[in-house]
Design an enzyme around this catalytic site. Sequence first.
Site, mmCIF file in Angstrom:
data_model
loop_
_atom_site.group_PDB
_atom_site.id
_atom_site.type_symbol
_atom_site.label_atom_id
_atom_site.label_comp_id
_atom_site.label_asym_id
_atom_site.label_seq_id
_atom_site.Cartn_x
_atom_site.Cartn_y
_atom_site.Cartn_z
ATOM 1 N N GLY A 17 0.809 -1.224 0.000
ATOM 2 C CA GLY A 17 0.000 0.000 0.000
ATOM 3 C C GLY A 17 0.837 1.267 0.000
ATOM 4 O O GLY A 17 1.836 1.385 -0.719
ATOM 5 N N ASP A 64 6.430 -4.748 14.906
ATOM 6 C CA ASP A 64 5.068 -4.437 15.354
ATOM 7 C C ASP A 64 5.132 -3.097 16.074
ATOM 8 O O ASP A 64 5.769 -2.973 17.124
ATOM 9 C CB ASP A 64 4.568 -5.547 16.291
ATOM 10 C CG ASP A 64 3.146 -5.291 16.787
ATOM 11 O OD1 ASP A 64 2.688 -4.129 16.720
ATOM 12 O OD2 ASP A 64 2.511 -6.252 17.244
ATOM 13 N N ASN A 91 3.477 5.524 9.212
ATOM 14 C CA ASN A 91 2.446 5.185 8.226
ATOM 15 C C ASN A 91 1.609 3.967 8.613
ATOM 16 O O ASN A 91 0.455 3.862 8.220
ATOM 17 C CB ASN A 91 3.146 4.955 6.878
ATOM 18 C CG ASN A 91 2.262 4.238 5.876
ATOM 19 O OD1 ASN A 91 1.348 4.834 5.304
ATOM 20 N ND2 ASN A 91 2.500 2.942 5.677
ATOM 21 N N TYR A 156 -11.597 4.761 14.425
ATOM 22 C CA TYR A 156 -10.685 5.292 13.386
ATOM 23 C C TYR A 156 -10.741 6.819 13.339
ATOM 24 O O TYR A 156 -9.714 7.486 13.277
ATOM 25 C CB TYR A 156 -11.065 4.680 12.032
ATOM 26 C CG TYR A 156 -10.063 4.913 10.920
ATOM 27 C CD1 TYR A 156 -8.785 4.342 10.971
ATOM 28 C CD2 TYR A 156 -10.392 5.670 9.802
ATOM 29 C CE1 TYR A 156 -7.875 4.541 9.933
ATOM 30 C CE2 TYR A 156 -9.494 5.872 8.767
ATOM 31 C CZ TYR A 156 -8.235 5.306 8.828
ATOM 32 O OH TYR A 156 -7.341 5.493 7.797
ATOM 33 N N LYS A 160 -7.411 9.055 14.105
ATOM 34 C CA LYS A 160 -6.784 9.905 13.087
ATOM 35 C C LYS A 160 -6.842 11.384 13.478
ATOM 36 O O LYS A 160 -5.955 12.165 13.125
ATOM 37 C CB LYS A 160 -7.425 9.650 11.722
ATOM 38 C CG LYS A 160 -7.103 8.256 11.160
ATOM 39 C CD LYS A 160 -5.599 8.041 11.001
ATOM 40 C CE LYS A 160 -5.248 6.755 10.292
ATOM 41 N NZ LYS A 160 -3.788 6.523 10.188
ATOM 42 N N THR A 193 -5.541 1.073 -2.034
ATOM 43 C CA THR A 193 -4.640 0.130 -1.341
ATOM 44 C C THR A 193 -5.535 -0.931 -0.706
ATOM 45 O O THR A 193 -6.759 -0.747 -0.624
ATOM 46 C CB THR A 193 -3.832 0.812 -0.216
ATOM 47 O OG1 THR A 193 -4.720 1.063 0.888
ATOM 48 C CG2 THR A 193 -3.169 2.109 -0.658
ATOM 49 N N PRO A 194 -4.925 -2.010 -0.179
ATOM 50 C CA PRO A 194 -5.759 -3.078 0.408
ATOM 51 C C PRO A 194 -6.642 -2.616 1.572
ATOM 52 O O PRO A 194 -7.648 -3.256 1.869
ATOM 53 C CB PRO A 194 -4.712 -4.090 0.892
ATOM 54 C CG PRO A 194 -3.541 -3.889 -0.012
ATOM 55 C CD PRO A 194 -3.510 -2.412 -0.303
ATOM 56 N N GLN A 257 -16.392 20.410 1.422
ATOM 57 C CA GLN A 257 -17.851 20.477 1.238
ATOM 58 C C GLN A 257 -18.564 20.836 2.535
ATOM 59 O O GLN A 257 -18.137 20.450 3.601
ATOM 60 C CB GLN A 257 -18.367 19.126 0.734
ATOM 61 C CG GLN A 257 -17.677 18.677 -0.538
ATOM 62 C CD GLN A 257 -18.145 17.323 -0.994
ATOM 63 O OE1 GLN A 257 -18.905 17.237 -1.948
ATOM 64 N NE2 GLN A 257 -17.708 16.286 -0.305
HETATM 65 N N1 LIG Z 1 -5.805 3.773 1.686
HETATM 66 C C1 LIG Z 1 -6.607 4.704 2.176
HETATM 67 O O1 LIG Z 1 -7.727 4.916 1.693
HETATM 68 C C2 LIG Z 1 -6.152 5.572 3.325
HETATM 69 C C3 LIG Z 1 -6.799 6.803 3.515
HETATM 70 C C4 LIG Z 1 -6.402 7.604 4.582
HETATM 71 C C5 LIG Z 1 -5.383 7.198 5.419
HETATM 72 N N2 LIG Z 1 -4.767 5.990 5.200
HETATM 73 C C6 LIG Z 1 -3.711 5.607 6.133
HETATM 74 O O2 LIG Z 1 -2.551 5.283 5.410
HETATM 75 C C7 LIG Z 1 -1.751 4.381 6.162
HETATM 76 C C8 LIG Z 1 -1.313 3.241 5.262
HETATM 77 O O3 LIG Z 1 -2.470 2.515 4.886
HETATM 78 P P1 LIG Z 1 -2.606 1.727 3.514
HETATM 79 O O4 LIG Z 1 -3.718 2.346 2.785
HETATM 80 O O5 LIG Z 1 -1.307 1.580 2.840
HETATM 81 O O6 LIG Z 1 -3.147 0.335 4.077
HETATM 82 P P2 LIG Z 1 -2.539 -1.133 3.990
HETATM 83 O O7 LIG Z 1 -3.463 -1.969 4.802
HETATM 84 O O8 LIG Z 1 -2.306 -1.493 2.582
HETATM 85 O O9 LIG Z 1 -1.118 -1.004 4.715
HETATM 86 C C9 LIG Z 1 -0.998 -0.863 6.081
HETATM 87 C C10 LIG Z 1 0.280 -1.552 6.515
HETATM 88 O O10 LIG Z 1 0.409 -1.384 7.936
HETATM 89 C C11 LIG Z 1 0.851 -2.617 8.468
HETATM 90 N N3 LIG Z 1 0.493 -2.743 9.875
HETATM 91 C C12 LIG Z 1 -0.721 -2.960 10.418
HETATM 92 N N4 LIG Z 1 -0.608 -3.111 11.754
HETATM 93 C C13 LIG Z 1 0.704 -2.980 12.059
HETATM 94 C C14 LIG Z 1 1.449 -3.041 13.255
HETATM 95 N N5 LIG Z 1 0.865 -3.293 14.442
HETATM 96 N N6 LIG Z 1 2.774 -2.854 13.203
HETATM 97 C C15 LIG Z 1 3.398 -2.622 12.011
HETATM 98 N N7 LIG Z 1 2.754 -2.571 10.842
HETATM 99 C C16 LIG Z 1 1.415 -2.745 10.862
HETATM 100 C C17 LIG Z 1 0.172 -3.670 7.612
HETATM 101 O O11 LIG Z 1 0.807 -4.943 7.721
HETATM 102 C C18 LIG Z 1 0.247 -3.064 6.235
HETATM 103 O O12 LIG Z 1 1.418 -3.452 5.551
HETATM 104 C C19 LIG Z 1 -2.602 3.965 7.358
HETATM 105 O O13 LIG Z 1 -2.225 4.695 8.499
HETATM 106 C C20 LIG Z 1 -4.005 4.350 6.933
HETATM 107 O O14 LIG Z 1 -4.855 4.602 8.024
HETATM 108 C C21 LIG Z 1 -5.119 5.187 4.171
#
Ligand SMILES: NC(=O)c1ccc[n+]([C@@H]2O[C@H](COP(=O)([O-])OP(=O)(O)OC[C@H]3O[C@@H](n4cnc5c(N)ncnc54)[C@H](O)[C@@H]3O)[C@@H](O)[C@H]2O)c1
Length: 257
Positions: A17, A64, A91, A156, A160, A193-194, A257
């Site tokens: 991601g 972790d 992240n 969440y 955030k 992303t996933p 908005q």
């Molecule tokens: N994709 C979106 O729509 C979106 C929007 C806003 C914010 N975000 C934020 O972006 C960041 C990245 O998310 P993403 O979209 O790549 O999601 P993702 O699920 O693809 O990746 C998240 C990663 O964090 C890792 N992770 C989870 N728990 C963990 C832990 N305890 N220790 C270490 N690693 C851990 C996972 O293994 C994964 O590789 C997150 O903080 C998410 O909240 C994502």
Amino acid sequence: MGRVAGKKAFITGGAQGLGACFGRMLADEGATVFLTDVNADGATKAAEEINKTYSGAAGSIGHDVTKRDEWETALAAGAEHMGGIDILINNAGIGTFGSIETETEENWRLTQAIDVDSIFTGTQLAMPYLKKSQPASIINISSVAGMIADGNMIAYNTAKAAVWMMTKSIGLHCAKSGYDIRCNSVHPVFTRTPIIDPLIALGGGAEEGEKRLVSQIPWKRLAEPEDVGYCVLYLSSDESRYVTASEFKIDGGITAQ
Ligand SMILES: NC(=O)c1ccc[n+]([C@@H]2O[C@H](COP(=O)([O-])OP(=O)(O)OC[C@H]3O[C@@H](n4cnc5c(N)ncnc54)[C@H](O)[C@@H]3O)[C@@H](O)[C@H]2O)c1
């Protein structure tokens, strides 16, 4: 010369991601990166992918972010691998669903532990490394969900929003202490992303689910990881040298908005 040539970036949640994308984009612009993730194999694979193009540019470790001792080990390993740390990208995160009536205490605590508490612990432990490598940049990945609420995302939304304000406190502390260490938050909207798979499933799966998400975004498409990555690249580079305690919305207009 790349925009972040010679920089050393420690990136949590780097297996897939957004984290993996940030690693690749920073390496493309000359940085060395260290990808950490609770999914150790995923982090290794993401680093190997980068090293295919830029041999030795990426390292990785299982980490972790909820565990203080694993932060200590990972930061030491990252600093050893890269010769220091001057960019910290907090992240790693999880997205969870539940309302004030349905959310479980267990899920609430897990979300706060991964999405908020880890940034406090990790940044505190990273400070000595960042102070040694000034100018330095801390980039916290929050979300538009920290700015606009959903009745079914109480844990969440709260997490955030906390990251948003924690960022400002860190940034102000560093500025007033005379450290050349910036701290900013990034707030993406739904990004491909996933993590959004459950949202797409909730909306009816594949095309229908994506259409429902997109219908909420004025720009009328999901964000791609690179859309967020360009902001992270800017905040990582010295181009953002005067920018701190601020927030960057990569949101296709949704919060206006
Ligand atoms: N994709 C979106 O729509 C979106 C929007 C806003 C914010 N975000 C934020 O972006 C960041 C990245 O998310 P993403 O979209 O790549 O999601 P993702 O699920 O693809 O990746 C998240 C990663 O964090 C890792 N992770 C989870 N728990 C963990 C832990 N305890 N220790 C270490 N690693 C851990 C996972 O293994 C994964 O590789 C997150 O903080 C998410 O909240 C994502």
